[in-house]
Design a protein around this motif. Sequence first.
Motif, PDB file in Angstrom:
ATOM      1  N   ASN A   1       0.832  -1.209   0.000  1.00 11.48           N
ATOM      2  CA  ASN A   1       0.000   0.000   0.000  1.00 11.48           C
ATOM      3  C   ASN A   1       0.867   1.261   0.000  1.00 11.48           C
ATOM      4  O   ASN A   1       0.516   2.252  -0.638  1.00 11.48           O
ATOM      5  CB  ASN A   1      -0.973  -0.002   1.179  1.00 11.48           C
ATOM      6  N   GLU A   2       1.993   1.219   0.706  1.00 13.90           N
ATOM      7  CA  GLU A   2       2.907   2.373   0.703  1.00 13.90           C
ATOM      8  C   GLU A   2       3.477   2.608  -0.695  1.00 13.90           C
ATOM      9  O   GLU A   2       3.536   3.745  -1.173  1.00 13.90           O
ATOM     10  CB  GLU A   2       4.076   2.127   1.675  1.00 13.90           C
ATOM     11  N   ILE A   3       3.883   1.520  -1.344  1.00 15.74           N
ATOM     12  CA  ILE A   3       4.448   1.651  -2.699  1.00 15.74           C
ATOM     13  C   ILE A   3       3.372   2.199  -3.650  1.00 15.74           C
ATOM     14  O   ILE A   3       3.632   3.106  -4.443  1.00 15.74           O
ATOM     15  CB  ILE A   3       5.001   0.295  -3.206  1.00 15.74           C
ATOM     16  N   ALA A   4       2.161   1.669  -3.520  1.00 18.88           N
ATOM     17  CA  ALA A   4       1.061   2.116  -4.395  1.00 18.88           C
ATOM     18  C   ALA A   4       0.795   3.602  -4.205  1.00 18.88           C
ATOM     19  O   ALA A   4       0.612   4.345  -5.172  1.00 18.88           O
ATOM     20  CB  ALA A   4      -0.197   1.300  -4.096  1.00 18.88           C
TER      21      ALA A   4
ATOM     22  N   ILE B   1       5.377  -4.225  -8.423  1.00 23.09           N
ATOM     23  CA  ILE B   1       5.002  -3.968  -7.027  1.00 23.09           C
ATOM     24  C   ILE B   1       5.143  -5.259  -6.238  1.00 23.09           C
ATOM     25  O   ILE B   1       4.560  -6.282  -6.589  1.00 23.09           O
ATOM     26  CB  ILE B   1       3.585  -3.344  -6.907  1.00 23.09           C
ATOM     27  N   PHE B   2       5.985  -5.220  -5.236  1.00 21.05           N
ATOM     28  CA  PHE B   2       6.154  -6.349  -4.305  1.00 21.05           C
ATOM     29  C   PHE B   2       6.934  -5.831  -3.101  1.00 21.05           C
ATOM     30  O   PHE B   2       7.628  -4.801  -3.201  1.00 21.05           O
ATOM     31  CB  PHE B   2       6.842  -7.551  -4.979  1.00 21.05           C
ATOM     32  N   PRO B   3       6.832  -6.514  -1.941  1.00 21.17           N
ATOM     33  CA  PRO B   3       7.355  -5.940  -0.690  1.00 21.17           C
ATOM     34  C   PRO B   3       8.833  -5.560  -0.718  1.00 21.17           C
ATOM     35  O   PRO B   3       9.220  -4.579  -0.089  1.00 21.17           O
ATOM     36  CB  PRO B   3       7.091  -7.037   0.345  1.00 21.17           C
ATOM     37  N   THR B   4       9.668  -6.299  -1.444  1.00 21.30           N
ATOM     38  CA  THR B   4      11.110  -6.014  -1.386  1.00 21.30           C
ATOM     39  C   THR B   4      11.584  -5.102  -2.520  1.00 21.30           C
ATOM     40  O   THR B   4      12.791  -4.900  -2.686  1.00 21.30           O
ATOM     41  CB  THR B   4      11.937  -7.320  -1.426  1.00 21.30           C
ATOM     42  N   LEU B   5      10.648  -4.553  -3.279  1.00 11.29           N
ATOM     43  CA  LEU B   5      11.021  -3.591  -4.325  1.00 11.29           C
ATOM     44  C   LEU B   5      11.730  -2.420  -3.654  1.00 11.29           C
ATOM     45  O   LEU B   5      11.212  -1.832  -2.704  1.00 11.29           O
ATOM     46  CB  LEU B   5       9.741  -3.126  -5.032  1.00 11.29           C
TER      47      LEU B   5
END
Length: 388
Positions: free
Chosen positions: A270-273, A367-371
């Motif tokens: 959600n932060e990345i988005a 988009i994925f957690p370790t991006l």
Amino acid sequence: MKIPYGKHTISQSDINAVVDILRSDYITQGPASEMFERQVASYCDSRFAVATNSATSALHIACLSLGLGPGDYLWTSANTFVASANCALYCGAKVDFIDIDPLTYNISIEQLKQKLKNAENEGKLPKIVMPVHYGGQSCEMAAIYKLSQLYQFRVIEDASHALGGKYKNTKVGSCVYSDITVFSFHPVKMITTAEGGMAVTNCENLFNRLKLFQNHGVTRNECLMEKRSKEEIWNYQQIVLGFNYRMSDVHAALGLNQLKSLNKFVKRRNEIAEYYTDNLEYLNITCPKILQDILSTFHLYPIRVKKTGKNSVSQKWLYNVMQDENINVNVHYIPVHRHPWFEKLGFKKGDFPEAERLFKEVLTIPIFPTLSKQEINHVIRVLKRHLS
Ligand SMILES: *Cc1c(COP(=O)(O)O)cnc(C)c1O
């Protein structure tokens, strides 16, 4: 290496959990898979869960458990992975599609209403409707539930993208508005077991049927067994035609440990988005819109390339540019009815125009957690350079 659109996150503790199981007494059908079922059910506030070797298997047994068979119809979104439709075909049933809402890319409630009205007149109402929570955003389940009461169909949520998501203060998987919800643990999905899936439900009877179909149609429950003379009875019987769709304890051990990070993964996505949207929304593209009262898991971040206006480019051109910049964007999805197999069943171009329009304009960016921050900024920089 190219930046992928999605990727699993595996920690040292995930590796340790799998190694521990490999050294234990059970590597399949042991305590880990049962524990994983209990924990996922508990996580999403549902009563029962059945772990499977893939979400595709879970969708298949979900259809069988609801009695889908020859002569029946299952309707699903035109904008999904083929597995959402194939599960009906495995049962000998027919499949049809619902076009999407141009804002959320989920099934359009208006289209569904209209299609149900027409189907009622023709006596061809569906037995099952399968909403798909595209990209991790829940469909408008309250409206779908209402229609299911009115037209007497059952609901399976294909929540392959949406474990950890919320809809109107309910967890996706709570089955408040559906009979069964299915999750996928494929590596690009929210948490992974390498291959794996799960079906959750609040109905004990459905749970028993799911379990039967998952495990060869074999039961150890005496109440379900056919009565036989004392000499002929043993401790199990096959009573329906089932499959070996079980999840091994090796896979479940990974899933159990991954589950501990799920909330963190959802938060990070959600932060990345949010960061993407803040930086991209003034470009000549459409960023994803999340409806009120929904927590998306942002399995995908779909941008829509606009064909008109300032600095407009084509989807194909932008796709190639991003590939050249080592960004492996993707297209989600080819509308199911446009695959050759489905065209052989009689579907054709033009049947579901909104889904077809999306297919021609959408690109799903990484988009994925370790991006990493650098990777995110690289994606933004490339888009800005070519769209402004
Ligand atoms: C990934 C996916 C599936 C299939 O999941 P598997 O676990 O790979 O079988 C089904 N439906 C949708 C919408 C998916 O994205």
